[in-house]
Scaffold this motif. Structure first.
Motif, PDB file in Angstrom:
ATOM      1  N   ARG A 357       0.849  -1.177   0.000  1.00 44.22           N
ATOM      2  CA  ARG A 357       0.000   0.000   0.000  1.00 44.22           C
ATOM      3  C   ARG A 357       0.890   1.234   0.000  1.00 44.22           C
ATOM      4  N   TYR A 358       0.378   2.330  -0.521  1.00 46.82           N
ATOM      5  CA  TYR A 358       1.137   3.572  -0.555  1.00 46.82           C
ATOM      6  C   TYR A 358       0.430   4.656   0.257  1.00 46.82           C
ATOM      7  N   HIS A 359       1.231   5.494   0.892  1.00 50.22           N
ATOM      8  CA  HIS A 359       0.790   6.742   1.498  1.00 50.22           C
ATOM      9  C   HIS A 359       1.435   7.843   0.667  1.00 50.22           C
ATOM     10  N   ILE A 360       0.616   8.672   0.011  1.00 48.01           N
ATOM     11  CA  ILE A 360       1.118   9.681  -0.924  1.00 48.01           C
ATOM     12  C   ILE A 360       0.630  11.054  -0.484  1.00 48.01           C
ATOM     13  N   SER A 361       1.561  11.977  -0.345  1.00 40.74           N
ATOM     14  CA  SER A 361       1.228  13.347   0.022  1.00 40.74           C
ATOM     15  C   SER A 361       1.473  14.253  -1.176  1.00 40.74           C
ATOM     16  N   LEU A 362       0.422  14.942  -1.643  1.00 40.97           N
ATOM     17  CA  LEU A 362       0.488  15.767  -2.842  1.00 40.97           C
ATOM     18  C   LEU A 362       0.228  17.233  -2.507  1.00 40.97           C
ATOM     19  N   ASP A 363       1.074  18.125  -2.994  1.00 44.27           N
ATOM     20  CA  ASP A 363       0.779  19.558  -2.963  1.00 44.27           C
ATOM     21  C   ASP A 363       0.022  19.879  -4.245  1.00 44.27           C
ATOM     22  N   VAL A 364      -1.222  20.338  -4.099  1.00 46.43           N
ATOM     23  CA  VAL A 364      -2.088  20.501  -5.272  1.00 46.43           C
ATOM     24  C   VAL A 364      -2.664  21.908  -5.342  1.00 46.43           C
ATOM     25  N   ALA A 365      -3.143  22.255  -6.538  1.00 44.23           N
ATOM     26  CA  ALA A 365      -3.892  23.497  -6.719  1.00 44.23           C
ATOM     27  C   ALA A 365      -5.282  23.306  -6.123  1.00 44.23           C
ATOM     28  N   ASP A 366      -5.709  24.245  -5.332  1.00 40.77           N
ATOM     29  CA  ASP A 366      -7.002  24.133  -4.649  1.00 40.77           C
ATOM     30  C   ASP A 366      -8.098  24.692  -5.548  1.00 40.77           C
ATOM     31  N   ARG A 367      -8.565  23.837  -6.468  1.00 42.53           N
ATOM     32  CA  ARG A 367      -9.664  24.265  -7.333  1.00 42.53           C
ATOM     33  C   ARG A 367     -10.566  23.085  -7.639  1.00 42.53           C
ATOM     34  N   GLN A 368     -11.724  23.401  -8.196  1.00 37.95           N
ATOM     35  CA  GLN A 368     -12.738  22.381  -8.450  1.00 37.95           C
ATOM     36  C   GLN A 368     -12.220  21.309  -9.414  1.00 37.95           C
ATOM     37  N   GLY A 369     -12.541  20.055  -9.102  1.00 36.36           N
ATOM     38  CA  GLY A 369     -12.196  18.956 -10.000  1.00 36.36           C
ATOM     39  C   GLY A 369     -10.863  18.312  -9.738  1.00 36.36           C
ATOM     40  N   VAL A 370     -10.096  18.851  -8.778  1.00 37.33           N
ATOM     41  CA  VAL A 370      -8.764  18.294  -8.495  1.00 37.33           C
ATOM     42  C   VAL A 370      -8.867  16.851  -8.017  1.00 37.33           C
ATOM     43  N   LEU A 371      -9.732  16.629  -7.055  1.00 36.60           N
ATOM     44  CA  LEU A 371      -9.842  15.281  -6.497  1.00 36.60           C
ATOM     45  C   LEU A 371     -10.283  14.277  -7.542  1.00 36.60           C
ATOM     46  N   ALA A 372     -11.233  14.668  -8.398  1.00 35.57           N
ATOM     47  CA  ALA A 372     -11.711  13.765  -9.441  1.00 35.57           C
ATOM     48  C   ALA A 372     -10.602  13.418 -10.425  1.00 35.57           C
ATOM     49  N   THR A 373      -9.787  14.428 -10.762  1.00 32.30           N
ATOM     50  CA  THR A 373      -8.683  14.188 -11.703  1.00 32.30           C
ATOM     51  C   THR A 373      -7.653  13.248 -11.095  1.00 32.30           C
ATOM     52  N   VAL A 374      -7.307  13.502  -9.833  1.00 29.63           N
ATOM     53  CA  VAL A 374      -6.337  12.651  -9.146  1.00 29.63           C
ATOM     54  C   VAL A 374      -6.871  11.228  -9.025  1.00 29.63           C
ATOM     55  N   ALA A 375      -8.137  11.093  -8.642  1.00 30.62           N
ATOM     56  CA  ALA A 375      -8.744   9.764  -8.497  1.00 30.62           C
ATOM     57  C   ALA A 375      -8.759   9.020  -9.831  1.00 30.62           C
ATOM     58  N   GLY A 376      -8.901   9.757 -10.918  1.00 28.38           N
ATOM     59  CA  GLY A 376      -8.909   9.131 -12.233  1.00 28.38           C
ATOM     60  C   GLY A 376      -7.591   8.473 -12.578  1.00 28.38           C
ATOM     61  N   VAL A 377      -6.483   9.086 -12.127  1.00 26.98           N
ATOM     62  CA  VAL A 377      -5.154   8.492 -12.371  1.00 26.98           C
ATOM     63  C   VAL A 377      -5.026   7.170 -11.620  1.00 26.98           C
ATOM     64  N   PHE A 378      -5.494   7.143 -10.376  1.00 32.24           N
ATOM     65  CA  PHE A 378      -5.455   5.902  -9.609  1.00 32.24           C
ATOM     66  C   PHE A 378      -6.286   4.818 -10.280  1.00 32.24           C
ATOM     67  N   ALA A 379      -7.477   5.188 -10.738  1.00 35.10           N
ATOM     68  CA  ALA A 379      -8.359   4.216 -11.393  1.00 35.10           C
ATOM     69  C   ALA A 379      -7.735   3.681 -12.676  1.00 35.10           C
ATOM     70  N   GLN A 380      -7.050   4.545 -13.397  1.00 33.24           N
ATOM     71  CA  GLN A 380      -6.412   4.135 -14.649  1.00 33.24           C
ATOM     72  C   GLN A 380      -5.401   3.008 -14.433  1.00 33.24           C
ATOM     73  N   HIS A 381      -4.759   3.006 -13.276  1.00 30.63           N
ATOM     74  CA  HIS A 381      -3.760   1.978 -12.968  1.00 30.63           C
ATOM     75  C   HIS A 381      -4.308   0.892 -12.044  1.00 30.63           C
ATOM     76  N   GLU A 382      -5.628   0.866 -11.901  1.00 30.02           N
ATOM     77  CA  GLU A 382      -6.320  -0.163 -11.107  1.00 30.02           C
ATOM     78  C   GLU A 382      -5.840  -0.172  -9.657  1.00 30.02           C
ATOM     79  N   VAL A 383      -5.683   1.025  -9.111  1.00 33.07           N
ATOM     80  CA  VAL A 383      -5.321   1.190  -7.710  1.00 33.07           C
ATOM     81  C   VAL A 383      -6.515   1.795  -6.979  1.00 33.07           C
ATOM     82  N   SER A 384      -6.977   1.097  -5.959  1.00 36.08           N
ATOM     83  CA  SER A 384      -8.128   1.554  -5.194  1.00 36.08           C
ATOM     84  C   SER A 384      -7.681   2.455  -4.048  1.00 36.08           C
ATOM     85  N   ILE A 385      -8.389   3.564  -3.858  1.00 31.71           N
ATOM     86  CA  ILE A 385      -8.072   4.514  -2.791  1.00 31.71           C
ATOM     87  C   ILE A 385      -8.815   4.117  -1.522  1.00 31.71           C
TER      88      ILE A 385
END
Length: 438
Positions: A357-385
């Motif tokens: 399992r991974y613990h990942i800390s990301l510095d991100v831009a605080d705007r709408q849709g960030v979480l969805a975009t990040v979650a999409g990358v995880f889904a693309q590689h078949e990694v469940s959050i």
């Protein structure tokens, strides 16, 4: 106390911190050792680099010292060769010479065993000699003999351990005080826990050598240090430790060896060393200071824990003395120690196939849709959050994500794709998570 039997004659290679303690213990415990063995132990030679070095009040005849280690090993009056010099050469040449000549060998040389233990085991088989090396892993903790003998009728599935006292002291200090890595390392150096050059410890080389030895014994397969995935702990920050605390975890440099299936379904072995978050409820989480501990899981025996001081002259010498007693008893009785058990020949599973399992800390831009975009990358590689936590706003927005179990290759690919996102300013840290449900 006289046993009436001729002495078992010892040659000692090296008289530094550990070697000096071996000499003292042989002297101070001579009567008890004779009673335990059934014959006295006689030290007939000590090989050192320099004859003129000051050795304090060491209870030994100065005439025993020599700079000719190979000549000492070849002497006809030597029964057991004890090596506490370290390194690959010339130690390998000395020990193979002894073993092929039928002389028992006791060594604390983890680097040699991890890099080329096969040569030593083959030489022992050729000469019909004993090869003991309890002191090579975890100092005085009786660990290798249980793996080699006590659990020989069981099937070990996993070994998880803290096997380097220096790194455990540093991480324990960071956890307790909130200090950064540099401050904790300075403290470890000042107290004598860390060498002037701590690279072997903090970059995981020492732990990787020990992991190879443990895996070889646990899984009846020859494993070398080159087979061990290794990642040091210099990148662990005070922020990582604080984040671990928020999760009810701490961070340890772990060696992990496990039996399992590879991507093709074939039984194989995974061996790795890296820093990892573990829950504070895990038995290894409470191992502090410079102590070592190894957690063994076996099918019939269940969970076993071995704990104690893993380094230092006296603890290591204690393990050496235990091996000397065993080798001496065998010589008197005409028996041998259990020979190498490497019948399984299991392939080594690459780190990419290890499920973690991974613990990942990301510095991100605080705007709408960030979480969805990040979650999409995880889904693309078949990694469940498993969990997501956001802290801060605007320029200080941080996402902390913990995944469910997935192949390490998938997790690593996810991290690389996250680096390419314009909304991710930086990846502050990536740590594996062990010892909790996937």
């Amino acid at each position: 106390m006289s046993s009436g039997k001729p002495a078992v004659r010892l040659a000692l290679l090296g008289c530094g911190t550990v070697g000096s303690e071996v000499v003292r213990l042989l002297h101070d415990q001579a009567e008890d050792l004779t009673a335990r063995i059934g014959a006295p132990l006689e030290l007939v030679g000590i090989a050192v680099r320099r004859l003129g070095r000051e050795r304090g009040s060491l209870p030994v005849d100065p005439a025993l010292f020599t700079t000719d280690a190979l000549g000492l090993v070849k002497r006809d009056d030597v029964d057991v060769v004890i090596e506490v010099v370290g390194g690959i050469e010339p130690a390998r040449s000395w020990l193979t010479e002894a073993l092929r000549a039928g002389k028992s060998v006791v060594t604390a040389n983890k680097a040699l065993l991890a890099e080329d233990g096969a040569t030593l085991h083959d030489a022992a088989a050729e000469g019909g000699a004993d090869l003991y090396y309890e002191a090579s892993v975890a100092g005085a903790i009786p660990l290798l003999r249980p793996l080699r003998e006590s659990l020989h009728g069981d099937r070990v599935t996993r070994v998880t351990g803290i096997v380097n006292g220096t790194t455990n002291f540093i991480l324990s200090s960071m956890d307790a005080t909130g200090a950064g890595f540099g401050e904790a390392l300075d403290e470890a150096t000042e107290l004598g826990y860390a060498e002037a050059d701590p690279t072997a410890d903090v970059e995981g080389f020492d732990a990787a050598a020990k992991a190879a030895i443990l895996a070889s014994l646990a899984f009846h397969t020859r494993v070398t240090a080159a087979d061990v995935f290794r990642e040091g702990m210099t990148g662990v920050t005070a922020a990582d430790m604080a984040s671990a605390k928020e999760m009810g975890c701490t961070i340890k440099l772990l060696c992990l060896a496990e039996r399992g299936e590879d991507s093709s379904g074939q039984e194989s072995v995974s061996v790795r060393v890296h820093p990892a978050m573990i829950p504070r409820s895990h038995p290894l989480a409470s191992v502090g200071d410079a102590f070592n501990a190894v957690f063994v899981e076996a099918e019939a025996a269940g969970q076993l824990m071995f704990y104690g001081r893993g380094a230092g002259g006296t603890p290591t010498a204690s393990a050496v003395l235990g091996d000397i007693v065993a080798a001496a008893r065998n010589r008197l009785s005409g028996t041998r120690a259990p020979s190498e058990s490497a019948y399984a020949h299991l392939p080594i599973r690459p780190i990419g196939e290890a499920v973690t399992r991974y613990h990942i800390s990301l510095d991100v831009a605080d705007r709408q849709g960030v979480l969805a975009t990040v979650a999409g990358v995880f889904a693309q590689h078949e990694v469940s959050i498993a969990t997501v936590r956001q802290s801060g706003r605007d320029e200080d927005a941080t996402l902390v994500i913990v995944t469910h179990g997935a192949p390490d290759a998938n997790l690593a690919a996810t991290v690389e794709d996250l680096r390419e996102l314009s909304i991710v300013r930086s990846i502050a840290s990536v740590l594996r998570v062990e010892g909790s449900p996937a």
